[in-house]
Every structure is written in C-alpha cells, then in structure tokens.
Design an enzyme around this catalytic site. Structure first.
Site, PDB file in Angstrom:
ATOM      1  N   PRO A 316       0.694  -1.683  -0.532  1.00 24.85           N
ATOM      2  CA  PRO A 316      -0.263  -0.085  -0.474  1.00 24.85           C
ATOM      3  C   PRO A 316       0.435   1.062   0.336  1.00 24.85           C
ATOM      4  O   PRO A 316       0.131   2.653   0.003  1.00 24.85           O
ATOM      5  CB  PRO A 316      -0.555  -0.518   1.244  1.00 24.85           C
ATOM      6  CG  PRO A 316      -0.854  -1.858   2.179  1.00 24.85           C
ATOM      7  CD  PRO A 316       0.477  -2.109   0.955  1.00 24.85           C
ATOM      8  N   ARG A 318       2.644   4.621   0.909  1.00 24.64           N
ATOM      9  CA  ARG A 318       1.728   5.629   2.182  1.00 24.64           C
ATOM     10  C   ARG A 318       0.587   5.603   2.764  1.00 24.64           C
ATOM     11  O   ARG A 318       0.345   6.039   3.435  1.00 24.64           O
ATOM     12  CB  ARG A 318       2.018   7.026   1.356  1.00 24.64           C
ATOM     13  CG  ARG A 318       1.384   7.674   0.268  1.00 24.64           C
ATOM     14  CD  ARG A 318       1.433   8.467  -0.340  1.00 24.64           C
ATOM     15  NE  ARG A 318       2.428   8.174  -1.278  1.00 24.64           N
ATOM     16  CZ  ARG A 318       2.809   9.033  -2.076  1.00 24.64           C
ATOM     17  NH1 ARG A 318       2.870  10.197  -1.956  1.00 24.64           N
ATOM     18  NH2 ARG A 318       3.897   8.184  -3.260  1.00 24.64           N
ATOM     19  N   CYS A 390      17.546  28.748   5.126  1.00 22.77           N
ATOM     20  CA  CYS A 390      18.442  29.126   3.620  1.00 22.77           C
ATOM     21  C   CYS A 390      18.037  28.617   2.333  1.00 22.77           C
ATOM     22  O   CYS A 390      19.225  28.910   1.274  1.00 22.77           O
ATOM     23  CB  CYS A 390      19.935  29.425   3.682  1.00 22.77           C
ATOM     24  SG  CYS A 390      20.593  31.029   2.952  1.00 22.77           S
TER      25      CYS A 390
END
Length: 462
Positions: A316, A318, A390
C-alpha cells in the site's frame, strides 16, 4: 491558477481546487487522522491529546502519530485484501515501535536498506514476513538477509542474480527470491501511461527479454527458491486502471515461463503505491474497492492465460502511515508580500521546513494546514507556510487559507506528513530532526526522540 479578491475575505492567487472556507477554523476530515478534532476553543486534539499541551512538553516542530488511526488503516488493508500478503512500506516511516505495530496487526514489512532491516530485526519482526527491495544491494546486505531468513529478496539486476546464487551456495541456506519486472506502465495519481516507461533504474524489462532470462537463471541456481514476479507501476495512485495493463503483461510472462521453463511460479506481487488525500483535490479509493478491483483483474487475466491464480501480495505504500501523522510548528514571523496586479500573499514562517518535510521542495507536493492552538474570528487570507532554512524553495504548504490574525507564537499543524516526512528528514543548516510522538486514548509517548547538538557532534571529529 486563478485570482481572487474581495474585501474582508482575502487577496492573492490560489489554485482552482482551493476554495474559500466557510469556517477557516474547521478541519477537513478526509485530510486528517481519525481521532483529530478541534474542541470548542479551536484547539486541535489528536488521540485525545491537546496539541498545545503536547508541544509544551516537547517543543516544536514535532511529528504527532495517531496510533489508533495507524492500526485501523493497517487492519483495513489486511481485512480487505483477504488471502493476500500486505507489505507495509518501511521507507515511508519506520522505527522500532512502528515495526512492532505492523507485525501485531498481521502485516508483512518491506525494507530496502541494511538499516531498515536492522530496525525490523530489532523489533523482532518474523524474518519470513520481511521483503528486501533495492537496486544495489551489496554482497554484505544480501548475505545478512539470507542468513537472517528474510522471506523474499526482490532481485533487481543480473549482478544481483549472481550474488544471490553465490551466497546461497556458500552458506547452504535457501534464498527465497522474486524478480522485479518492468511492465512498461507508469501510474501516478489519476493517470497512467502504458508505453515505453522502462528508462529507470528498477527492474528487468519484460519486452527486452531480460525478465525471462533472470527467472531462467534463478530457476537453475542451486539453493535459490524462485517465488514469483514483482511489479510496481508508481505511487500516489487513486484507482486500479493502471494495474490492468501491467497485470496482463506480467501474467503473459508468467505463462511464457510455464510454457518454456516448465514452472508455474506460485506468487505475484502487484505493487501498490496507493494514494492519500493531502488536499481537497485528492480523492483516494478505499482498501475494499481496490481489493475487489485488483482481484477481479488478476482472476480475469489468469483465466485468459490458463493460469492458476498465484498467491498475491500488495504494497500500500504511504496509504497506511501517511494520513496517521501530522506535523506541528510554531509561527515565527508573518509578512505580506506584494504580487503582480496589486494582490498580496501572506507568508507565514515556521520553526521547521524542508529539513523535516522535503516533499514540497523535491516533488512540488501540495499540503494543507490549520491553526492548531486557538479559534480565530478573523476572515481567511491566502497564505504560504514556509520554513526557516536559507533556501527560497523552503516551502511547507504552498497554498492554504489561514486566519487573517495569524501571528508569531501561533501553532500550525500540517496533516498527511506520516510518509516521507521523518524518513527523508535531514540536518540541513544543522537543523535537529524533530521527535515522533505517538498519541492514543489521551496518552502520549515519544517513540523517536528529538535530536540534540550532541548527536550532531557525535560524527564531527573536529
């Protein structure tokens, strides 16, 4: 994209699927774990635990894992796919406790690295219920898997065919294997394409004859038990349409192996990669519907080829852990950014970002979000939740309606982060990876602790 502007509502640009909410405080149930809800004061609770109380003890960012929801989703796949083996995707999220849940709910476990195998063995998962994936398993990794008694090694190259055969001969231990095949079908979300999608690192091509040759060599190898064929056509798949073409091509190979090599392979893995709802544009199928459709496809194709229906397995992906987890952040700054046409976007900066969820930056993925610590009487504004790193591409949620009075110190929760959030987290900018906190029945417990500076310096030998 479409533009919207109305006084007292919001200004900015939003995708067409994102609608202005009637209540900016309300949850969309399909995006959240089963126990997630907001109380009368607007506070988000998961597993009976109020999120502000939870993070007061562990700080933010933090992953919150709904244990009851995880177990229920695991059982839903187990029960819907009766007679199948259901493999939980360790790569989506794995820790020792979650591996135990997987085993307790009767599922098998996919791993694709020595580290993931170590976690599975530490959790005392039955090795016979472990599958080992990967396109470049080292001889050390293969030896460990074979000696441990892993139930199936998914062979991915001719070099691996040789390695498995050599190790099995040297150790005298039977290596149980499947061959990963490339069926020329690629499926993602609502679409699939059944042409030349073989330009990838995984699997043996069916059309070139490599898959047949790999099976032939493994059938001839002593101490190697050839269990079957494995096909995986994509991820975040919402229906079964792509599986029909793939099953036909894989079972045609199965029939050729029977006819030319005299062996009818006993197993077949259909892959999976079933989708979840990250936003309101997503409409995933149910385990029951998927099971009925995939079973009907295989039975129909087997009748056509005169094959017995092999023992089937699915992965299956996720679909089990993804919806069971949310990530909680604290807002640090809020700013209005002017866009073209006189509209603005509200940028909401939080104390995490791409170090705890790389999917938005890496895959252009969409997520949702909600104010988690209070109710707001302000109208909605179109916002973008961004991280503190950043990087201009450090975006957590690209488009979401948030209350106009959102401010520093507020808590924001992002649902659907169970898959590939913590497992792909990094120390970029020397960020400390967040903890995973399991919640259930009003109780919480840390199952993966927050990293510390000592963890950073443990590998820094300066």
């Amino acid at each position: 994209m479409s533009s919207h502007s109305s006084p007292g509502s919001f200004t900015g640009t939003s995708p067409v699927w994102l609608k202005t909410p009637d209540d900016v405080n309300a949850l969309v149930p399909a995006l959240w774990s089963a126990t997630a809800e907001k109380d009368a004061s607007g506070v988000l609770t998961v597993g009976g635990v109020a999120v502000p109380d939870l993070v007061a003890n562990i700080n933010t960012p933090a992953y919150v894992l709904d244990e009851a929801d995880f177990r229920e989703r695991a059982r839903a796949f187990r029960d819907a796919f009766t007679g199948y083996d259901v493999y939980y995707a360790g790569k989506a999220f794995l820790c020792t406790e979650v591996a135990r849940w997987v085993a307790q709910e009767g599922l098998s476990l996919d791993v694709c690295s020595n580290g993931e195998l170590s976690v599975a063995l530490r959790a005392e998962v039955d090795p016979a219920r472990i599958g080992y994936h990967g396109n470049n398993k080292t001889p050390m990794e293969l030896r460990r898997a074979i000696v441990a008694g892993v139930g199936r090694i998914i062979v991915d190259s001719f070099h691996e065919v040789e390695r498995v055969a050599e190790i099995a001969a040297e150790t005298g231990i039977t290596a149980r294997v499947m061959v990963r095949v490339t069926a020329g079908v690629e499926a993602h979300t609502h679409e699939y394409i059944a042409t030349a999608h073989e330009d990838q690192k995984f699997g043996f091509s069916i059309s070139s004859g490599d898959a047949f040759e790999a099976v032939r060599r493994l059938l001839d190898a002593p101490n190697v038990e050839m269990r079957g064929l494995h096909s995986h056509i994509g991820s975040q798949i919402f229906d079964s349409s792509g599986f029909e073409v793939a099953a036909r091509r894989v079972l045609a190979l199965q029939a050729r192996i029977r006819d030319e090599l005299g062996t009818e392979l006993p197993e077949m893995d259909l892959g999976g990669g079933f989708g979840i709802a990250y936003t309101t544009q997503d409409d995933p199928s149910t385990p029951k519907a998927l099971a009925e459709e995939l079973t009907a496809i295989v039975e129909h194709e087997c009748r056509g080829f005169g094959l017995a229906v092999p023992h089937l397995s699915i992965e299956p992906g996720r679909a089990i852990v993804g919806p069971s987890m949310c990530t909680v952040y604290t807002v640090g700054t809020v700013k209005e950014v002017a866009l073209d046409g006189g509209v603005t976007r509200t940028y909401v900066s939080v104390d995490g970002g791409m170090s705890d969820n790389i999917r938005t930056a890496l895959y252009d993925a969409d997520y949702s979000a909600t104010l988690a610590g209070r109710a707001s009487s302000a109208g909605p504004v179109l916002g973008r939740v961004v991280g503190k790193h950043c990087e201009a591409g450090d975006i957590v949620v690209k488009h979401e309606f948030l209350p106009a009075d959102i401010a520093p110190g507020d808590l924001i929760a992002v649902p659907g982060t169970g898959a590939y959030g913590r497992s792909m987290a990094s120390n970029y900018n020397h960020a400390l990876r967040p903890p995973v906190v399991a919640v259930r029945d009003g109780e919480s417990r840390v199952i993966v602790r927050r990293e510390t500076e000592d963890d950073l310096f443990a590998t820094d030998l300066g």
